[in-house]
Write a protein that holds these residues in place. Structure first.
Motif, PDB file in Angstrom:
ATOM      1  N   MET A   1       1.981  -3.472 -19.869  1.00  0.00           N
ATOM      2  CA  MET A   1       1.934  -1.911 -19.526  1.00  0.00           C
ATOM      3  C   MET A   1       2.907  -1.406 -18.831  1.00  0.00           C
ATOM      4  O   MET A   1       3.701  -0.073 -18.958  1.00  0.00           O
ATOM      5  N   THR A   2       3.372  -1.879 -18.072  1.00  0.00           N
ATOM      6  CA  THR A   2       4.776  -1.182 -16.980  1.00  0.00           C
ATOM      7  C   THR A   2       6.098  -2.034 -17.110  1.00  0.00           C
ATOM      8  O   THR A   2       7.023  -1.134 -16.840  1.00  0.00           O
ATOM      9  N   ARG A   3       6.051  -3.322 -17.664  1.00  0.00           N
ATOM     10  CA  ARG A   3       7.461  -3.691 -17.582  1.00  0.00           C
ATOM     11  C   ARG A   3       8.015  -3.839 -16.140  1.00  0.00           C
ATOM     12  O   ARG A   3       9.448  -3.795 -16.160  1.00  0.00           O
ATOM     13  N   ASP A   4       7.381  -3.771 -15.098  1.00  0.00           N
ATOM     14  CA  ASP A   4       8.119  -3.510 -13.849  1.00  0.00           C
ATOM     15  C   ASP A   4       7.372  -4.973 -12.874  1.00  0.00           C
ATOM     16  O   ASP A   4       6.740  -4.840 -12.200  1.00  0.00           O
ATOM     17  N   GLU A   5       8.539  -5.704 -12.815  1.00  0.00           N
ATOM     18  CA  GLU A   5       8.126  -6.993 -12.223  1.00  0.00           C
ATOM     19  C   GLU A   5       7.821  -6.903 -10.872  1.00  0.00           C
ATOM     20  O   GLU A   5       7.152  -7.443 -10.081  1.00  0.00           O
ATOM     21  N   ALA A   6       8.627  -5.942 -10.144  1.00  0.00           N
ATOM     22  CA  ALA A   6       8.498  -5.622  -8.666  1.00  0.00           C
ATOM     23  C   ALA A   6       7.058  -5.329  -8.316  1.00  0.00           C
ATOM     24  O   ALA A   6       6.547  -5.380  -7.469  1.00  0.00           O
ATOM     25  N   LYS A   7       6.796  -4.204  -9.135  1.00  0.00           N
ATOM     26  CA  LYS A   7       5.551  -3.503  -8.903  1.00  0.00           C
ATOM     27  C   LYS A   7       4.323  -4.821  -9.224  1.00  0.00           C
ATOM     28  O   LYS A   7       3.617  -4.777  -8.391  1.00  0.00           O
ATOM     29  N   VAL A   8       4.362  -5.444 -10.174  1.00  0.00           N
ATOM     30  CA  VAL A   8       3.397  -6.245 -10.506  1.00  0.00           C
ATOM     31  C   VAL A   8       3.429  -7.428  -9.069  1.00  0.00           C
ATOM     32  O   VAL A   8       2.255  -7.704  -8.801  1.00  0.00           O
ATOM     33  N   ALA A   9       4.619  -7.705  -8.817  1.00  0.00           N
ATOM     34  CA  ALA A   9       4.422  -8.771  -7.612  1.00  0.00           C
ATOM     35  C   ALA A   9       4.126  -8.272  -6.431  1.00  0.00           C
ATOM     36  O   ALA A   9       3.380  -8.692  -5.713  1.00  0.00           O
ATOM     37  N   GLN A  10       4.445  -6.837  -6.303  1.00  0.00           N
ATOM     38  CA  GLN A  10       3.684  -6.124  -5.088  1.00  0.00           C
ATOM     39  C   GLN A  10       1.997  -6.331  -5.008  1.00  0.00           C
ATOM     40  O   GLN A  10       1.324  -6.564  -4.310  1.00  0.00           O
ATOM     41  N   TRP A  11       1.634  -5.788  -6.249  1.00  0.00           N
ATOM     42  CA  TRP A  11       0.357  -5.782  -6.649  1.00  0.00           C
ATOM     43  C   TRP A  11      -0.385  -7.065  -6.455  1.00  0.00           C
ATOM     44  O   TRP A  11      -1.384  -7.272  -5.269  1.00  0.00           O
ATOM     45  N   MET A  12       0.280  -7.991  -6.831  1.00  0.00           N
ATOM     46  CA  MET A  12      -0.248  -9.563  -6.475  1.00  0.00           C
ATOM     47  C   MET A  12      -0.359  -9.949  -4.985  1.00  0.00           C
ATOM     48  O   MET A  12      -1.204 -10.668  -4.636  1.00  0.00           O
ATOM     49  N   ARG A  13       0.661  -9.457  -4.494  1.00  0.00           N
ATOM     50  CA  ARG A  13       0.862  -9.693  -3.156  1.00  0.00           C
ATOM     51  C   ARG A  13      -0.129  -9.238  -2.449  1.00  0.00           C
ATOM     52  O   ARG A  13      -0.839  -9.883  -1.497  1.00  0.00           O
ATOM     53  N   GLU A  14      -0.409  -7.907  -2.537  1.00  0.00           N
ATOM     54  CA  GLU A  14      -1.638  -7.075  -1.934  1.00  0.00           C
ATOM     55  C   GLU A  14      -2.963  -7.790  -2.367  1.00  0.00           C
ATOM     56  O   GLU A  14      -3.644  -7.673  -1.315  1.00  0.00           O
ATOM     57  N   LEU A  15      -3.089  -8.193  -3.359  1.00  0.00           N
ATOM     58  CA  LEU A  15      -4.390  -8.784  -3.522  1.00  0.00           C
ATOM     59  C   LEU A  15      -4.518  -9.911  -2.939  1.00  0.00           C
ATOM     60  O   LEU A  15      -5.539 -10.322  -2.475  1.00  0.00           O
ATOM     61  N   ALA A  16      -3.480 -10.905  -2.789  1.00  0.00           N
ATOM     62  CA  ALA A  16      -3.629 -12.091  -1.926  1.00  0.00           C
ATOM     63  C   ALA A  16      -3.840 -11.706  -0.294  1.00  0.00           C
ATOM     64  O   ALA A  16      -4.538 -12.401   0.084  1.00  0.00           O
ATOM     65  N   GLU A  17      -3.127 -10.842   0.006  1.00  0.00           N
ATOM     66  CA  GLU A  17      -3.069 -10.552   1.347  1.00  0.00           C
ATOM     67  C   GLU A  17      -4.216  -9.642   1.822  1.00  0.00           C
ATOM     68  O   GLU A  17      -4.961  -9.754   2.798  1.00  0.00           O
TER      69      GLU A  17
END
Ligand SMILES: *Cc1c(COP(=O)(O)O)cnc(C)c1O
Length: 486
Positions: free
Chosen positions: A330-346
């Motif tokens: 939906m976004t084609r935005d790797e940086a954003k996806v990586a950030q959301w996944m980091r937030e999910l983990a943390e």
């Protein structure tokens, strides 16, 4: 065609490499950098095998001999000649995906995945041993074991939540034969098992000694794109069946309701839509573990909530891995996806914001149904239509009626049926108002006596098989357990 990580555009892989690696080295999931186009009109008139080979050929170009792989994977192993039959039930359609050897929809992909991996290894000249690590919420485990049993150049370890699967699912796994298979209970839930597997992948990717050890890890979970690609096929198949039966004209949209856990099955439907299949709305159906319902309604994914054990255990999941692929698509935005996944983990939570939530709203609907609603739906389907649904399918049916009430379907509604009711026979007895049975096998035969619906041969054959796997460990011991096996 190239695949890339959802978290880094620079981490790319060919289709063969993506299938073999399972997870990208940075912990992201492989996605096609650009999706192939394939309209259903191009596929009219193909038999189920040819259809499968065409769709797979589009998603995994470079892997040769797809026709032959598909035939070897499915021929003689499915009890339905067209593999995934579409049945009219009431005012909607049920897409039965459980006619394979282990009676769950996972067979559609897992009969094929070992062959895709072998072909990929051959083409890449890779003669290492492939160790397939798999976490299961009940059905992937058996389907993967059955697919990889005694496949040369591979071995497989399956981790299941010790108290989180049905008795029938457990019997299927712990009786599994084969020289290259291991099955181990984990004292935790599916999320613990899946997080453990992902952690082992990350540790191996970061360790050069392991990378050169002659063993490579891979995954049979839907984090592997080789699991998702075969699932795209049956969305096309259902659509073409509706055209053939004159229920729609080519090009008209169709809605699908999908009983969802790890978000793999429904993502395959989204991919089909992106490739050119006229998919109307995808309805994401959850049980009481309704983290996805909340996500689609609010844009906030928040896993900090109680984990419920339900009668639909294969959907008892709070970390739906494949949502990561949707966010990237939906976004084609790797940086954003990586950030959301980091937030999910943390922190256990992330918020995708209002714009993306609205964009998702145009394509998805979501709802959930508890055990009571699932049981009453099963009873109703049996009484009104003589249709025996399993608990997961019943959750989907109930949610499909929340979104499109009876008699008010705007477009044809296809409800995906993911397991045979005989995998959860005690629940089915209860739903039909029959007396509970002492064991799952007693329940299975009582259900058969009451309904006359044929019992899948793979389940009937389990009775009396010796238990071969008794290991049970804590989630923290998973890495050692795998290392001990080399
Ligand atoms: C795995 C499974 C699901 C959930 O599918 P996901 O791809 O994980 O969303 C639903 N129903 C059954 C019976 C399953 O085995």
């Amino acid at each position: 065609m190239l695949y890339q990580s959802t978290r880094c555009a620079g981490l790319t892989a060919s289709p063969a490499e993506a299938v073999l690696q399972g997870l990208a080295p940075d912990g992201g999931l492989f996605v096609p950098s650009s999706l192939p186009r394939l309209t259903p009109a191009e596929l009219e008139g193909l038999d189920p095998y040819a259809l499968s080979a065409r769709v797979l050929g589009a998603l995994l170009p470079e892997l040769d001999g797809m026709d032959e792989l598909v035939r070897q994977a499915y021929e003689g192993r499915f009890s339905a000649p067209d593999l995934t039959p579409l049945r009219p039930v009431g005012d909607r359609w049920v897409l039965e995906l459980w006619h394979g050897p282990t009676s769950a929809f996972k067979d559609v992909a897992l009969c094929l995945l070992p062959r895709l991996m072998l072909r990929a290894k051959k083409q890449l000249g890779d003669d290492t041993l492939t160790h397939v690590l798999t976490a299961t919420s009940g059905d992937t485990g058996k389907a993967a074991l059955s697919g990889f049993q005694d496949v040369p150049g591979t071995k497989i370890t399956v981790f299941y939540p010790e108290d989180g699967v049905s008795a029938m699912q457990k019997a299927q796994m712990v009786t599994q034969a084969g020289e290259n298979v291991r099955v181990c209970g984990v004292r935790g839930n599916f999320d613990d098992a899946q997080s453990g597997v992902k952690a082992i992948f990350s540790a191996w990717a970061a360790d050069p000694a392991q990378r050169q050890s002659g063993v490579k890890l891979s995954s049979a979970n839907s984090i592997n794109i080789g699991r998702l690609a075969p699932q795209v096929v049956y969305y096309y198949k259902a659509y073409l069946d509706l055209c053939r039966m004159g229920r729609i004209r080519m090009g008209e949209p169709v809605d699908f309701t999908v009983p969802t856990g790890n978000f793999g099955d429904i993502l395959a439907g989204f991919l089909a839509g992106q490739m050119g299949l006229p998919v109307g709305r995808l309805v994401c159906a959850s049980n009481e573990n309704n983290v996805l319902t909340d996500f689609f309604q609010t844009g906030v994914y928040d896993r900090r909530r109680p984990f419920h054990k339900t009668l639909s255990p294969s959907m008892d999941i709070l970390i739906s891995s494949n949502l990561e692929r949707l966010l990237w698509l939906m976004t084609r935005d790797e940086a954003k996806v990586a950030q959301w996944m980091r937030e999910l983990a943390e922190t256990g939570r992330y918020d995708v914001g209002e714009a993306l939530r609205r964009a998702l709203d145009a394509r998805f609907a979501a709802g959930w149904a508890d055990d009571e609603a699932a049981l009453s739906t099963m009873g109703r389907l049996w009484r009104a239509h003589g249709y025996l649904a399993d608990t997961h399918t019943a959750v989907a049916w109930a949610v499909s009626e929340q979104i499109a009430p009876q008699g008010k379907t705007e477009r044809p509604m296809v409800v995906l049926s993911t397991a045979s009711a005989y995998k959860f026979p005690q629940a089915a007895l209860k739903a039909l108002g029959l007396r509970p049975a002492e064991t799952d096998f007693d329940a299975l035969w009582a259900l058969h006596d009451a309904t006359g619906v044929p019992v899948p041969s793979g389940l009937a054959a389990l009775q009396g098989l010796p238990v071969r796997h008794r290991d049970v460990i804590a989630p923290g011991e998973m890495a050692d357990y795998v290392a001990r096996q080399g």
